[in-house]
Design a protein around this motif. Structure first.
Motif, PDB file in Angstrom:
ATOM      1  N   ALA A  37       0.834  -1.201   0.000  1.00 32.44           N
ATOM      2  CA  ALA A  37       0.000   0.000   0.000  1.00 32.44           C
ATOM      3  C   ALA A  37       0.867   1.248   0.000  1.00 32.44           C
ATOM      4  O   ALA A  37       1.845   1.336   0.747  1.00 32.44           O
ATOM      5  N   ARG A  68       4.706   2.668  -7.687  1.00 32.05           N
ATOM      6  CA  ARG A  68       4.229   1.386  -8.220  1.00 32.05           C
ATOM      7  C   ARG A  68       5.315   0.655  -9.014  1.00 32.05           C
ATOM      8  O   ARG A  68       5.595  -0.524  -8.739  1.00 32.05           O
ATOM      9  N   TYR A  88      -1.115  -4.482  -5.249  1.00 29.18           N
ATOM     10  CA  TYR A  88      -0.652  -3.125  -4.963  1.00 29.18           C
ATOM     11  C   TYR A  88      -1.862  -2.216  -4.955  1.00 29.18           C
ATOM     12  O   TYR A  88      -2.782  -2.346  -5.788  1.00 29.18           O
ATOM     13  N   GLU A  89      -1.875  -1.275  -4.020  1.00 24.93           N
ATOM     14  CA  GLU A  89      -2.995  -0.339  -3.953  1.00 24.93           C
ATOM     15  C   GLU A  89      -2.491   1.054  -3.609  1.00 24.93           C
ATOM     16  O   GLU A  89      -1.720   1.223  -2.653  1.00 24.93           O
TER      17      GLU A  89
END
Length: 323
Positions: A37, A68, A88-89
């Motif tokens: 995150a 990212r 992934y966030e």
């Protein structure tokens, strides 16, 4: 595979790289997913708000997020083992609040002791402190390289000296009458997945030196708490007895986890910091259980250990309302 993930909070800094690597290994140990995150920086969130308010179709649709590709490159390099599920966030909002929300269903949330914007002299960043103080899940804070180097050197020395099982143990800070069961369960579970020892550390008060009494508050213990004729300290024996009683259900649940018990005089936080030099993880409760279960306050022991420990520290909240 468990559906409850380990969450790594990252921002692209060296501190968060250490947290990401720790979280990766933890997810593999627990056979669960890894969720990485990143709370977008203010300028990226302002850009997104501007685009939404103007409805400008000519602007790029995605919020720029340089972290990212960094995460993808880190996890894809070196052939390190990855858990089965990696996601992934990118998050919006303040760092503490965004991480509190996403961590509400997590096995644990792992973060570095300082973020990209922290001063080099800080022992603990404001975001790490805020999340550890209020998240609904256990929060593991991984120290920066300078603090971790001493622990790694001491662990290597222990191994070379034949300490064996003690090196890399899980250290549990225990107040037998007050530490919630959630804290004990977390520590024993972590020791079980590592195949290592739980060292249980409790501290008891000692009479202060006369030189320390002037202008300083001090705790007074009764005569029976002092050393007797060479048979040891009754306060220590009583503390070990209380430990043994409190640990009995955990020994039954985790029969393969070796347990070392230590009752020591002095400050509990200081003793835990010393023990952290040869520990894989130090586990402490977040606050005194007589507070409300979802209290935002963090106890003095947890606060001090977070600031000074030489290795990762897990701060475990009270997860039940009936304490």
């Amino acid at each position: 595979m468990s559906n409850t993930p380990v969450i790594a909070a990252v921002d692209g800094s060296e501190h968060s790289l250490r947290a990401l690597e720790w979280a990766r290994k933890e997810a593999v140990r627990h056979d669960c997913g890894l969720l990485v995150a990143h709370v977008l920086p203010d300028h990226a969130q302002l850009y997104a708000g501007r685009r939404a308010s103007l409805h400008d179709a000519s602007e790029p649709g995605e919020i720029p997020d340089p972290v990212r590709p960094w995460v993808a490159s880190v996890l894809g390099a070196g052939g390190s083992e990855l858990p089965e599920g990696v996601a992934y966030e990118a998050l919006e909002g303040s760092v503490p609040e965004a991480l509190r929300v996403i961590g509400s269903e997590a096995r644990m949330l792992v973060m570095g002791s300082r973020g990209r914007g922290g001063f080099a002299s800080l022992l603990l960043g404001s975001s790490s402190r805020a999340v550890a103080s209020s998240a609904a899940c256990p929060v593991v804070v991984v120290p920066h390289a300078e603090r971790g180097a001493a622990a790694e050197a001491d662990a290597a020395a222990d191994t070379a000296a034949g300490a064996g099982q003690s090196a890399g143990r899980v250290v549990l800070g225990l107040h037998a009458a007050e530490t919630p069961d959630d804290v004990l369960t977390f520590a024993f579970t972590e020791a079980a997945v590592r195949g290592t020892t739980v060292q249980v550390v409790s501290a008891y008060a000692i009479p202060p030196s006369p030189t320390l009494v002037i202008d300083s508050p001090f705790a007074v213990i009764p005569p029976e708490g002092l050393a007797d004729e060479g048979d040891g300290v009754p306060a220590e024996r009583e503390m070990l007895r209380s430990q043994t009683e409190r640990l009995a259900p955990l020994r039954e649940r985790f029969p393969d986890v070796p347990v070392e018990q230590a009752a020591v005089p002095g400050d509990p936080a200081g003793r835990l910091v010393i023990a952290s030099r040869a520990a894989a993880l130090v586990v402490v409760g977040r606050h005194h259980p007589r507070r409300t279960a979802m209290s935002l306050a963090i106890g003095s022991v947890a606060h001090a250990v977070l600031h000074h420990a030489h290795g990762p520290v897990a701060v475990v909240p009270t997860l039940k309302d009936d304490v």
